[in-house]
Motif scaffolding. Structure first.
Motif, PDB file in Angstrom:
ATOM      1  N   ARG A  48       0.813  -1.228   0.000  1.00  0.00           N
ATOM      2  CA  ARG A  48       0.000   0.000   0.000  1.00  0.00           C
ATOM      3  C   ARG A  48       0.841   1.271   0.000  1.00  0.00           C
ATOM      4  O   ARG A  48       0.440   2.280  -0.577  1.00  0.00           O
ATOM      5  N   ALA A  64      -5.596   9.300  -0.618  1.00  0.00           N
ATOM      6  CA  ALA A  64      -5.845   9.783   0.741  1.00  0.00           C
ATOM      7  C   ALA A  64      -4.501  10.226   1.316  1.00  0.00           C
ATOM      8  O   ALA A  64      -3.468   9.640   0.983  1.00  0.00           O
ATOM      9  N   LEU A  69      -7.190   5.704   9.629  1.00  0.00           N
ATOM     10  CA  LEU A  69      -7.135   4.239   9.492  1.00  0.00           C
ATOM     11  C   LEU A  69      -5.691   3.787   9.497  1.00  0.00           C
ATOM     12  O   LEU A  69      -4.825   4.484   8.952  1.00  0.00           O
ATOM     13  N   GLY A 126     -11.192  -5.224   3.885  1.00  0.00           N
ATOM     14  CA  GLY A 126     -11.179  -4.576   5.207  1.00  0.00           C
ATOM     15  C   GLY A 126     -10.314  -5.306   6.239  1.00  0.00           C
ATOM     16  O   GLY A 126     -10.212  -4.867   7.385  1.00  0.00           O
ATOM     17  N   GLN A 136      -7.107  -3.868   8.870  1.00  0.00           N
ATOM     18  CA  GLN A 136      -7.377  -2.424   8.986  1.00  0.00           C
ATOM     19  C   GLN A 136      -7.957  -2.104  10.352  1.00  0.00           C
ATOM     20  O   GLN A 136      -8.786  -2.857  10.869  1.00  0.00           O
ATOM     21  N   GLU A 158      -3.842   6.212   7.119  1.00  0.00           N
ATOM     22  CA  GLU A 158      -4.521   6.971   6.069  1.00  0.00           C
ATOM     23  C   GLU A 158      -5.559   7.882   6.680  1.00  0.00           C
ATOM     24  O   GLU A 158      -6.338   7.444   7.541  1.00  0.00           O
ATOM     25  N   VAL A 208     -11.232   9.669   4.100  1.00  0.00           N
ATOM     26  CA  VAL A 208     -11.723  10.520   3.012  1.00  0.00           C
ATOM     27  C   VAL A 208     -13.241  10.638   3.140  1.00  0.00           C
ATOM     28  O   VAL A 208     -13.942   9.628   3.250  1.00  0.00           O
ATOM     29  N   GLU A 245     -18.258   5.726  -4.005  1.00  0.00           N
ATOM     30  CA  GLU A 245     -17.063   5.027  -4.494  1.00  0.00           C
ATOM     31  C   GLU A 245     -17.346   4.481  -5.889  1.00  0.00           C
ATOM     32  O   GLU A 245     -18.430   3.934  -6.130  1.00  0.00           O
ATOM     33  N   HIS A 262     -19.833  -0.428  -0.396  1.00  0.00           N
ATOM     34  CA  HIS A 262     -19.104  -1.281   0.555  1.00  0.00           C
ATOM     35  C   HIS A 262     -19.770  -1.192   1.915  1.00  0.00           C
ATOM     36  O   HIS A 262     -20.343  -0.168   2.266  1.00  0.00           O
ATOM     37  N   GLY A 312     -15.934  -2.636   4.941  1.00  0.00           N
ATOM     38  CA  GLY A 312     -14.758  -2.859   4.095  1.00  0.00           C
ATOM     39  C   GLY A 312     -14.964  -3.888   2.997  1.00  0.00           C
ATOM     40  O   GLY A 312     -14.034  -4.179   2.249  1.00  0.00           O
ATOM     41  N   GLU A 333      -9.786   1.707  -7.994  1.00  0.00           N
ATOM     42  CA  GLU A 333     -10.905   2.056  -7.107  1.00  0.00           C
ATOM     43  C   GLU A 333     -10.728   3.509  -6.678  1.00  0.00           C
ATOM     44  O   GLU A 333      -9.640   3.890  -6.212  1.00  0.00           O
ATOM     45  N   PHE A 387     -12.377   7.127  -4.679  1.00  0.00           N
ATOM     46  CA  PHE A 387     -13.331   7.863  -3.858  1.00  0.00           C
ATOM     47  C   PHE A 387     -13.751   9.075  -4.688  1.00  0.00           C
ATOM     48  O   PHE A 387     -12.881   9.747  -5.265  1.00  0.00           O
ATOM     49  N   GLU A 392      -7.241   2.477  -4.272  1.00  0.00           N
ATOM     50  CA  GLU A 392      -6.195   1.492  -4.582  1.00  0.00           C
ATOM     51  C   GLU A 392      -6.316   1.004  -6.002  1.00  0.00           C
ATOM     52  O   GLU A 392      -7.323   1.240  -6.667  1.00  0.00           O
TER      53      GLU A 392
HETATM   54  P1  AMP Z   1      -9.561  -1.083   1.114  1.00  0.00           P
HETATM   55  O1  AMP Z   1      -9.411  -2.476   1.628  1.00  0.00           O
HETATM   56  O2  AMP Z   1      -8.409  -0.212   1.401  1.00  0.00           O
HETATM   57  O3  AMP Z   1      -9.980  -1.029  -0.326  1.00  0.00           O
HETATM   58  O4  AMP Z   1     -10.803  -0.477   1.931  1.00  0.00           O
HETATM   59  C1  AMP Z   1     -12.089  -1.065   1.866  1.00  0.00           C
HETATM   60  C2  AMP Z   1     -13.146   0.012   1.997  1.00  0.00           C
HETATM   61  O5  AMP Z   1     -12.963   0.731   3.241  1.00  0.00           O
HETATM   62  C3  AMP Z   1     -13.112   1.086   0.919  1.00  0.00           C
HETATM   63  O6  AMP Z   1     -13.781   0.675  -0.242  1.00  0.00           O
HETATM   64  C4  AMP Z   1     -13.843   2.216   1.653  1.00  0.00           C
HETATM   65  O7  AMP Z   1     -15.227   2.003   1.702  1.00  0.00           O
HETATM   66  C5  AMP Z   1     -13.283   2.107   3.063  1.00  0.00           C
HETATM   67  N1  AMP Z   1     -12.041   2.919   3.165  1.00  0.00           N
HETATM   68  C6  AMP Z   1     -10.780   2.470   3.009  1.00  0.00           C
HETATM   69  N2  AMP Z   1      -9.879   3.470   3.139  1.00  0.00           N
HETATM   70  C7  AMP Z   1     -10.583   4.597   3.382  1.00  0.00           C
HETATM   71  C8  AMP Z   1     -10.236   5.960   3.592  1.00  0.00           C
HETATM   72  N3  AMP Z   1      -8.973   6.384   3.618  1.00  0.00           N
HETATM   73  N4  AMP Z   1     -11.252   6.843   3.791  1.00  0.00           N
HETATM   74  C9  AMP Z   1     -12.533   6.441   3.793  1.00  0.00           C
HETATM   75  N5  AMP Z   1     -12.937   5.156   3.603  1.00  0.00           N
HETATM   76  C10 AMP Z   1     -11.978   4.243   3.392  1.00  0.00           C
END
Ligand code: AMP
Length: 362
Positions: free
Chosen positions: A101, A116, A139, A149, A152, A176, A179, A184, A207, A210, A248, A250, A260
Motif C-alpha cells: 500500500r 488519501a 485508518l 477490510g 485495517q 490513512e 476521506v 465510491e 461497501h 470494508g 478504485e 473515492f 487502490e
Molecule cells: P480497502 O481495503 O483499502 O480497499 O478499503 C475497503 C473500503 O474501506 C473502501 O472501499 C472504503 O469504503 C473504506 N475505506 C478504506 N480506506 C478509506 C479511507 N482512507 N477513507 C474512507 N474510507 C476508506
C-alpha cells in the motif's frame, strides 16, 4: 502471436471465471493452487501445491505460453523467475507496486494523482505523528496482504491511539486520513502488448465493513468517466501494463481520489459477464495472449450483488428473470464471498427493483 495455454497462479473465484472465459476462446488454462477443492478446480486442470518453488514454476513455465495471476501477493522471486523468460502478464512493476500500500500510494502520487493523505508506519512513534498530521479518525492498514477490510483498524481518539500503540507489533503499515467521499466508483480497463486499450464504463460500488456488497453499472457521469479514463491511461502507460487493471476511486465532488489499484480482474467487474459485450475475464485473457481486445461497452444496466457468508437458494434466484447466479463452490463461512448474482436488463427501473428484492436475500 496468440498464446494457447495460460497458467493461473491461484485457484479462487477469479481464476474460476478466467477458466470459464477461456473455453470458448479455445484457450487452455492450468492453475496452481494450495487447496484441493478450489473454485477453479471445477473448470480447469489444477496442480495442487502448498508452496511455489523454483522447480515447480519452471515446470509451469515449460507447460504454459503465458502466466497470469488472480492475486498480486505472489512472492517477488517467483514473479521475477516467470518474467525473466518473458511469460508474465501483468509484469513485476505492476505487481510489486500494487502489493504494498505504501509503494502504491507513493507511485500514484508520483504520477501527480491524488490519494488519501498518508503516513508510513514502522515504529510506535510514527503512530503519534500520524495522529498529528492526519487528525482523528484515521485508518491504519497493513502494507501487504490486506483485503476486504482485513488488516485495517480505525483510530478515533487518543485512548484508542494509546491502546493501538501499546499493542503495535511493528508490522509495516500505512496510516490513512479518512476521506469524506460522496460515493465510491471503479474503472476497469484492458491493455494488450500492442498498446490497444479498452475501458469499461465507470461502476458505482457500495461497501459495508470494508467488503464490496453491490456494484451498479454503468455509473452515468461523463465528467468523472473522462477523468477516470485519463488517470487510467497514465497508470497503464507508467506500468507498461498488459492485462486487466482496476482502479478504485473515492468521489469527492468532481474530484477523484485513488483508493487502490488491482493488477487483475476485479470483483466490481463481475457484472461484465452478462452486462458487457466482452467480459473482463475474456479481455484479460485476450490481452495476456496478445490478441485484439473486445468491446467493453455495457449492454443495458447491471447490478452485481455479492453473496457473502452463504448462497441464496438457486431456485429463488432463477425465479427472477433478469438474475444470473454464479456459485463459487465454496463452503459457507461468515464474511466469505461464496458467489454473486448479476441482474441485467434494458430497463433501469426493473433492474433496480429486482436488485432490491435479491439484496434482501443475501
Ligand atoms: P480497502 O481495503 O483499502 O480497499 O478499503 C475497503 C473500503 O474501506 C473502501 O472501499 C472504503 O469504503 C473504506 N475505506 C478504506 N480506506 C478509506 C479511507 N482512507 N477513507 C474512507 N474510507 C476508506
Amino acid at each position: 502471436m496468440s498464446k494457447s495455454t495460460v497458467g493461473l497462479l491461484g485457484g479462487g473465484q477469479l481464476a474460476m471465471m478466467l477458466a470459464q472465459a477461456a473455453v470458448p476462446l479455445g484457450i487452455k488454462t492450468l492453475c496452481i493452487e494450495s487447496q484441493h477443492a478450489s473454485p477453479a478446480s471445477h473448470y480447469t486442470d489444477v496442480w495442487v501445491a502448498e508452496t511455489l518453488d523454483e522447480a515447480l514454476i519452471d515446470k509451469l513455465i515449460n507447460t504454459c505460453d503465458v502466466i497470469t495471476l488472480e492475486n498480486e501477493n505472489v512472492a517477488s522471486a517467483i514473479a521475477s523467475q516467470i518474467e525473466s523468460v518473458g511469460k508474465l502478464a501483468p509484469g513485476t512493476t505492476a505487481l510489486n507496486t500494487s502489493a504494498d500500500r505504501l509503494v502504491e500510494k507513493e507511485f500514484i502520487n508520483a504520477q501527480g494523482i491524488a490519494t488519501a493523505p498518508f503516513v508510513a508506519i514502522s515504529h510506535a512513534q510514527d503512530l503519534a505523528k500520524a495522529a498529528d498530521e492526519l487528525g482523528f479518525p484515521f485508518l491504519v492498514k497493513t502494507r501487504r496482504f490486506g483485503y476486504d477490510g482485513k488488516g485495517q483498524s480505525k483510530i478515533s481518539n487518543n485512548e484508542q491511539l494509546a491502546t493501538f500503540i501499546r499493542d503495535y507489533d511493528g508490522s509495516p503499515s500505512v496510516a490513512e486520513g479518512l476521506v469524506d467521499f460522496d460515493c465510491e466508483v471503479s474503472l476497469i480497463a484492458a491493455r494488450n502488448p500492442q498498446g490497444e486499450c479498452v475501458y469499461y464504463p465507470l461502476v458505482q460500488n457500495e461497501h459495508r465493513e470494508g467488503i464490496l456488497r453491490v456494484s451498479h453499472a454503468p455509473h452515468d457521469n461523463t465528467l468523472l468517466s473522462d477523468k477516470a479514463q485519463a488517470l487510467m491511461q497514465t497508470l497503464l502507460k507508467a506500468l507498461a501494463y498488459v492485462g486487466v487493471l482496476t482502479i478504485e476511486f473515492f468521489v469527492c465532488g468532481e474530484t477523484l481520489v485513488i483508493n487502490e489499484i488491482a493488477p487483475r480482474v476485479h470483483n466490481s467487474g463481475h457484472w461484465t459477464i452478462e452486462g458487457a459485450h466482452t467480459s473482463q475475464f475474456e479481455n484479460h485473457l485476450r490481452a495476456v495472449c496478445g490478441l485484439p481486445l473486445g468491446s467493453a461497452k455495457a449492454k443495458g444496466y447491471s447490478a452485481m450483488i455479492n453473496c457473502i457468508g452463504t448462497l441464496p437458494s438457486p431456485s429463488v434466484v432463477a425465479d427472477e428473470p433478469l438474475a444470473h447466479l454464479h456459485d463459487y463452490h465454496k463452503s459457507a463461512r461468515p464474511n466469505r464471498k461464496v458467489g454473486h448474482i448479476t441482474v441485467n436488463g434494458e430497463d433501469k427501473g426493473q433492474v433496480d427493483e429486482v436488485t432490491k428484492r435479491l439484496r434482501a436475500l443475501v
